[in-house]
Design an enzyme around this catalytic site. Structure first.
Site, PDB file in Angstrom:
ATOM      1  N   SER A   1      84.503  -4.457  31.283  1.00 31.83           N
ATOM      2  CA  SER A   1      85.649  -5.366  31.352  1.00 31.83           C
ATOM      3  C   SER A   1      85.736  -6.365  30.381  1.00 31.83           C
ATOM      4  O   SER A   1      84.768  -6.841  29.855  1.00 31.83           O
ATOM      5  CB  SER A   1      85.431  -5.924  32.786  1.00 31.83           C
ATOM      6  OG  SER A   1      84.275  -6.763  32.767  1.00 31.83           O
TER       7      SER A   1
ATOM      8  N   ALA B   1      87.771  -9.505  29.228  1.00 29.77           N
ATOM      9  CA  ALA B   1      88.650 -10.503  29.913  1.00 29.77           C
ATOM     10  C   ALA B   1      90.095 -10.541  29.586  1.00 29.77           C
ATOM     11  O   ALA B   1      90.836 -10.814  30.519  1.00 29.77           O
ATOM     12  CB  ALA B   1      87.988 -12.034  29.520  1.00 29.77           C
TER      13      ALA B   1
ATOM     14  N   LYS C   1      73.343  -2.894  26.757  1.00 28.17           N
ATOM     15  CA  LYS C   1      74.421  -2.204  26.390  1.00 28.17           C
ATOM     16  C   LYS C   1      74.961  -3.026  25.028  1.00 28.17           C
ATOM     17  O   LYS C   1      75.618  -2.510  24.205  1.00 28.17           O
ATOM     18  CB  LYS C   1      75.662  -2.188  27.457  1.00 28.17           C
ATOM     19  CG  LYS C   1      76.059  -3.409  28.107  1.00 28.17           C
ATOM     20  CD  LYS C   1      77.287  -3.724  27.416  1.00 28.17           C
ATOM     21  CE  LYS C   1      77.672  -5.138  28.242  1.00 28.17           C
ATOM     22  NZ  LYS C   1      78.693  -5.769  27.583  1.00 28.17           N
TER      23      LYS C   1
END
Length: 352
Positions: free
Chosen positions: A154, A156, A207
């Site tokens: 995701s 923002a 990640k």
């Protein structure tokens, strides 16, 4: 007909880009209050419907309330704690202080049945702690509070614009999963549940480091083959460390593993990839950071490397990123070193 349950009451602590985006998302189907440390920022959001500091040009919902009054923000969720949800939109570096402050405040407020979730990704640099370890220590005197981590691929800016996103809530408390789902699932967001808190958090931490490596490779113009190799072997690295720390192997093939890795390693909005890209193009780390760019992968890379060494887990990409960032290894030499490693099995859980 059955009665429609009342909406979840959401209080978001932290008005950075991600906290603001989640508050905007929650406003679609729940009442939400956003707490900003800076009174001027809270006033700007309240008056202009815009967070110009972190999400410029994004209009926020008219129903979103912004405040710099910490107790007022908490009372929104605590006025009915059984359907109250507090979202901590703060980085790992600020998580401990925020949790301690929140725990102290909740002792004097109704909190039985309240749910608290954090969204930060990384390891605490000095101790190597994962976010759930920090949170559990802070809230150990409040057993009636449900805890969990909300994570997934995701950006923002896209969430704040109302673009589609899929996230995972990892928690051992069913009511906490239900609160997050009720507050955010539907419209532009899909929420999945998991009980693997460790796996979800390790994926979110590693990640970022792998994304720096991919950025370095892109900065060196090594091509898409190299990027694919780094993503794939980086995923194996994430899985090895996650399982060693108590996570479940299958978690890393999901949203908070492969999904978040692909996004962060390839997306143009990824700050971790941008840091790696600048270094691969010949800039120094101190120069990149002096320009105001922050990346969680830089902050937690050494902690991840130390955890791997402590648990006997081979993390060649993480080790190499640390050498480039902190020990002066030239990016091209780093690539040569990775390619010259001894050939071995591809099994992601193999020790080497």
């Amino acid at each position: 007909m059955s009665a429609v349950p009342p909406p979840v009451r959401v209080s978001v602590i932290g008005a950075g880009s991600w906290g603001t985006a989640l508050a905007a998302l929650a406003c679609k189907q729940a009442g939400a209050v956003l707490w900003a440390r800076d009174p001027a920022l809270a006033l700007e959001i309240q008056r202009t419907r815009c967070n110009g500091r972190y999400l410029p040009e994004i209009r926020l919902p008219d129903t979103l309330e912004a405040t710099s009054d910490f107790k007022h923000a908490l009372m929104h969720a605590c006025s009915d704690p059984a359907r109250g949800l507090i979202v901590l939109g703060v980085p790992v570096a600020g998580l401990r202080d925020t949790c301690i402050r929140l725990a102290d405040a909740l002792r004097h407020l109704p909190h039985a049945g309240l749910s608290i979730v954090w969204t930060c990704k990384g390891f605490q640099p000095e101790t190597g702690e994962l976010p759930h370890e920090i949170a559990r220590a802070a809230f150990k005197a409040l057993p009636a509070v449900g805890l969990g981590v909300l994570s997934g691929p995701s950006f923002a800016h896209e969430v704040a614009r109302g673009l589609p996103v899929a996230l995972t809530i990892a928690t051992l408390e069913p009511r906490t999963a239900q609160a997050v789902t009720a507050a955010m699932h539907g419209n532009s967001a899909r929420i999945y549940n998991s009980e693997d808190i460790v796996g979800v958090e390790v994926g979110g931490a590693l990640k970022n480091i792998i994304a720096i490596a991919c950025g370095i490779a892109d900065g060196l113009e090594l091509g898409t083959n190299a990027r694919a190799a780094l993503i794939t072997r980086g995923l194996a690295e994430m899985q090895r460390l996650g399982v060693a720390l108590g996570g479940q192997a299958e978690t890393f093939s999901g949203l908070t593993g492969l999904g978040d890795l692909v996004l962060t390693a390839t997306g143009p909005l990824s700050r971790n990839r941008q840091v790696g890209l600048a270094i691969g193009q010949g800039r120094r780390l101190d120069e990149v950071l002096a320009g105001g760019m922050t990346a969680e992968g830089v902050r937690c890379a050494q902690a991840a490397r130390d955890l791997g060494r402590r648990h006997g887990v081979d993390l060649p990409i993480t080790e190499t990123v640390c050498q480039v960032l902190f020990e002066g290894l030239a990016p091209q030499e780093a690539v040569t070193g990775l390619l010259s490693r001894v050939a071995r099995s591809e099994s992601p859980l193999a020790p080497r």
